[in-house]
Write an enzyme that holds these catalytic residues in place. Structure first.
Site, PDB file in Angstrom:
ATOM      1  N   HIS A 181     -37.407  71.179  72.456  1.00 27.85           N
ATOM      2  CA  HIS A 181     -37.474  69.981  71.618  1.00 27.85           C
ATOM      3  C   HIS A 181     -36.818  70.243  70.263  1.00 27.85           C
ATOM      4  O   HIS A 181     -37.344  71.012  69.463  1.00 27.85           O
ATOM      5  CB  HIS A 181     -38.953  69.608  71.436  1.00 27.85           C
ATOM      6  CG  HIS A 181     -39.186  68.392  70.623  1.00 27.85           C
ATOM      7  ND1 HIS A 181     -39.744  68.427  69.369  1.00 27.85           N
ATOM      8  CD2 HIS A 181     -38.941  67.085  70.885  1.00 27.85           C
ATOM      9  CE1 HIS A 181     -39.847  67.203  68.901  1.00 27.85           C
ATOM     10  NE2 HIS A 181     -39.380  66.367  69.806  1.00 27.85           N
TER      11      HIS A 181
ATOM     12  N   GLU B 282     -32.627  69.835  73.888  1.00 29.23           N
ATOM     13  CA  GLU B 282     -32.574  68.437  73.466  1.00 29.23           C
ATOM     14  C   GLU B 282     -31.631  68.204  72.291  1.00 29.23           C
ATOM     15  O   GLU B 282     -31.542  69.028  71.373  1.00 29.23           O
ATOM     16  CB  GLU B 282     -33.974  67.962  73.045  1.00 29.23           C
ATOM     17  CG  GLU B 282     -33.998  66.462  72.830  1.00 29.23           C
ATOM     18  CD  GLU B 282     -35.166  65.952  71.999  1.00 29.23           C
ATOM     19  OE1 GLU B 282     -35.676  66.691  71.146  1.00 29.23           O
ATOM     20  OE2 GLU B 282     -35.543  64.782  72.188  1.00 29.23           O
TER      21      GLU B 282
ATOM     22  N   ASP C 234     -31.120  64.936  69.687  1.00 31.53           N
ATOM     23  CA  ASP C 234     -31.295  63.572  69.199  1.00 31.53           C
ATOM     24  C   ASP C 234     -29.966  63.176  68.562  1.00 31.53           C
ATOM     25  O   ASP C 234     -29.365  63.965  67.820  1.00 31.53           O
ATOM     26  CB  ASP C 234     -32.410  63.510  68.149  1.00 31.53           C
ATOM     27  CG  ASP C 234     -33.788  63.727  68.755  1.00 31.53           C
ATOM     28  OD1 ASP C 234     -34.080  63.119  69.796  1.00 31.53           O
ATOM     29  OD2 ASP C 234     -34.574  64.495  68.169  1.00 31.53           O
TER      30      ASP C 234
ATOM     31  N   HIS D  40     -32.483  64.069  64.127  1.00 30.95           N
ATOM     32  CA  HIS D  40     -33.582  63.260  64.649  1.00 30.95           C
ATOM     33  C   HIS D  40     -33.678  61.890  63.990  1.00 30.95           C
ATOM     34  O   HIS D  40     -33.979  60.884  64.636  1.00 30.95           O
ATOM     35  CB  HIS D  40     -34.928  63.985  64.470  1.00 30.95           C
ATOM     36  CG  HIS D  40     -36.083  63.178  64.970  1.00 30.95           C
ATOM     37  ND1 HIS D  40     -36.817  62.350  64.155  1.00 30.95           N
ATOM     38  CD2 HIS D  40     -36.595  63.041  66.210  1.00 30.95           C
ATOM     39  CE1 HIS D  40     -37.754  61.743  64.879  1.00 30.95           C
ATOM     40  NE2 HIS D  40     -37.643  62.145  66.127  1.00 30.95           N
TER      41      HIS D  40
ATOM     42  N   GLU E 176     -30.850  62.281  73.437  1.00 31.22           N
ATOM     43  CA  GLU E 176     -31.567  61.018  73.205  1.00 31.22           C
ATOM     44  C   GLU E 176     -30.749  60.135  72.267  1.00 31.22           C
ATOM     45  O   GLU E 176     -30.433  60.545  71.147  1.00 31.22           O
ATOM     46  CB  GLU E 176     -32.946  61.261  72.577  1.00 31.22           C
ATOM     47  CG  GLU E 176     -33.655  59.932  72.293  1.00 31.22           C
ATOM     48  CD  GLU E 176     -34.949  60.043  71.493  1.00 31.22           C
ATOM     49  OE1 GLU E 176     -35.476  61.161  71.331  1.00 31.22           O
ATOM     50  OE2 GLU E 176     -35.411  58.981  71.018  1.00 31.22           O
TER      51      GLU E 176
HETATM   52  O1  G3P Z   1     -37.352  62.655  73.128  1.00 31.18           O
HETATM   53  C1  G3P Z   1     -38.603  63.154  73.407  1.00 31.18           C
HETATM   54  C2  G3P Z   1     -39.276  63.292  72.112  1.00 31.18           C
HETATM   55  O2  G3P Z   1     -38.413  64.070  71.337  1.00 31.18           O
HETATM   56  C3  G3P Z   1     -39.469  61.944  71.487  1.00 31.18           C
HETATM   57  O3  G3P Z   1     -39.910  62.069  70.239  1.00 31.18           O
HETATM   58  O4  G3P Z   1     -39.487  61.510  67.934  1.00 31.18           O
HETATM   59  O5  G3P Z   1     -39.301  63.873  68.670  1.00 31.18           O
HETATM   60  O6  G3P Z   1     -37.559  62.228  69.282  1.00 31.18           O
HETATM   61  P1  G3P Z   1     -39.006  62.433  68.978  1.00 31.18           P
HETATM   62 CA    CA Z   2     -36.182  63.197  70.957  1.00 33.95          CA
END
Ligand code: G3P
Ligand code: CA
Length: 366
Positions: free
Chosen positions: A57, A84, A86, A99, A192
């Site tokens: 994450h 991940e 963002d 993010h 994402e």
């Molecule tokens: O994308 C999964 C998780 O990361 C969603 O929450 O706010 O950390 O992007 P966030």
């Molecule tokens: Ca995310």
């Protein structure tokens, strides 16, 4: 047909459930395909259980500032299966790995570009070119209260140490693909798309931009190592119905689900069946999978994981952190947190800030 300008909302989700034409289009298009993480289904082949996935994450963000190249390299070295990203867009249409839509939570933008904030006081990524953003230093995430700046996670990497920069989605893919070449591994991407409706209002199409970068780097089918995630179900439907067919691509899609009221209608067997017409899995908040009055001696699952699995969807909840105040009270420690979700609830993977601890847990469990 869906309007591209729509943002997610509870009433609009009900529209989809009640729209037989849209549903039949989605079902005819079909979404069953082999996954890059599963054994094959040939009738002579022994089908093994799918590997439980460790999704880093924002990288190894428990140890290094989130979404920095260093945090991604550390996640890779710690054995994450997927890393991940963002994504948000710059003024000149580039995808950067951050993010927030804002720069002021992890960079020194306020001192490098004073006065470039909007009326709300925030410094928006979309108001800066990539060349400008590259001038910024990145820090561990911070917050400001009563003029005092402090870490969001107080026992993590210190503020403003070493030297970190914002990078593009393409630069991160090149890091991961380069490491795949040099190690012989095959670690995947988990991008994402942040706030598609916001980007559209600002004249940008983040979904098209993301798909174009994925295609350019060879990610085009469900057997490729990528899951594309979004909180906006209408953007995922648009990707499934229009954008991927236009590009002759079909990567795996994940519907993120928060505890927000707008998703309540999806938290049912019917809701999961509806989602399964266009996505391959869900990424729910951990809070949606366990009854919140659970105790360490009595952990009770909500029905969501079962509904999702019955619909053929993978379940990848977020976010697994080892800090005591980031874990549910019914988990005794981080390993217990993982045990409950992997072994009692039966999730297929987890988003974690601590890939090393999660890899160690899964290895020790066999
Ligand atoms: O994308 C999964 C998780 O990361 C969603 O929450 O706010 O950390 O992007 P966030
Ligand atoms: Ca995310």
């Amino acid at each position: 047909m869906l309007s591209a300008s729509r943002a997610p909302g509870r009433s609009r989700l009900i529209d989809v459930i009640r729209n037989p034409i849209l549903l039949s289009v989605l079902m005819l298009a079909g979404c069953a395909a082999s996954s890059g993480d599963q054994a094959g289904s040939d009738e002579h082949e022994i089908v093994l259980p799918a590997k439980k996935l460790v999704i880093a994450h924002r990288g190894a963000s428990g140890y290094l500032p989130e979404h920095t190249i260093a945090a991604k390299a550390m996640a890779y070295a710690q054995g994450a299966d997927y890393i991940e990203q963002d994504l948000v867009m710059t003024k000149d249409g580039k995808l950067v790995v951050l993010h927030d839509r804002y720069l002021d939570t992890v960079t020194d933008v306020a001192s490098v570009f004073p006065g470039r904030n909007r009326e709300d006081g925030r410094f928006y990524v979309i108001d800066f070119t990539l060349a400008e953003i590259k001038q910024l230093s990145v820090s561990e995430r911070f917050e400001t209260e009563d003029g005092a700046v402090r870490l969001v996670f107080k026992d993590r990497f210190p503020l403003w140490k070493s030297s970190f920069r914002v990078h593009t989605f393409a630069e991160e893919i090149e890091l991961i693909q380069g490491l795949n070449d040099s190690t012989g591994k095959s670690i995947g991407l988990y991008p994402e798309m942040k706030s598609p409706a916001f980007h559209r209002d600002e004249g940008k199409d983040i979904a098209s931009a993301t798909l174009d970068v994925l295609m350019a780097y060879g990610y085009k089918s469900k057997s490729d190592k990528v899951f594309l995630q979004c909180f906006d179900p209408y953007e995922l439907q648009r990707i499934y119905i229009e954008l991927m067919p236009e590009r002759q691509m079909s990567v795996r899609l994940i519907q993120l689900i928060s505890t927000s009221e707008e998703y309540r209608r999806l938290l049912s067997a019917d809701g999961m069946k509806q989602l399964a017409t266009f996505v391959d899995g869900i990424g729910p908040s951990v809070l949606l999978l366990i009854e919140q009055d659970s105790t360490s001696s009595s952990v009770r699952a909500t029905g969501l994981t079962g509904f999702a699995h019955a619909a053929g969807l993978k379940v990848h909840p977020y976010t697994f952190r080892r800090e005591r105040d980031q874990m549910p009270p019914f988990a005794k420690d981080y390993d217990d947190f993982l045990r409950i979700f992997f072994d009692e609830i039966g999730v297929d993977g987890v988003f974690t800030d601590f890939p090393d601890l999660t890899v160690q847990y899964l290895e020790a469990r066999h």
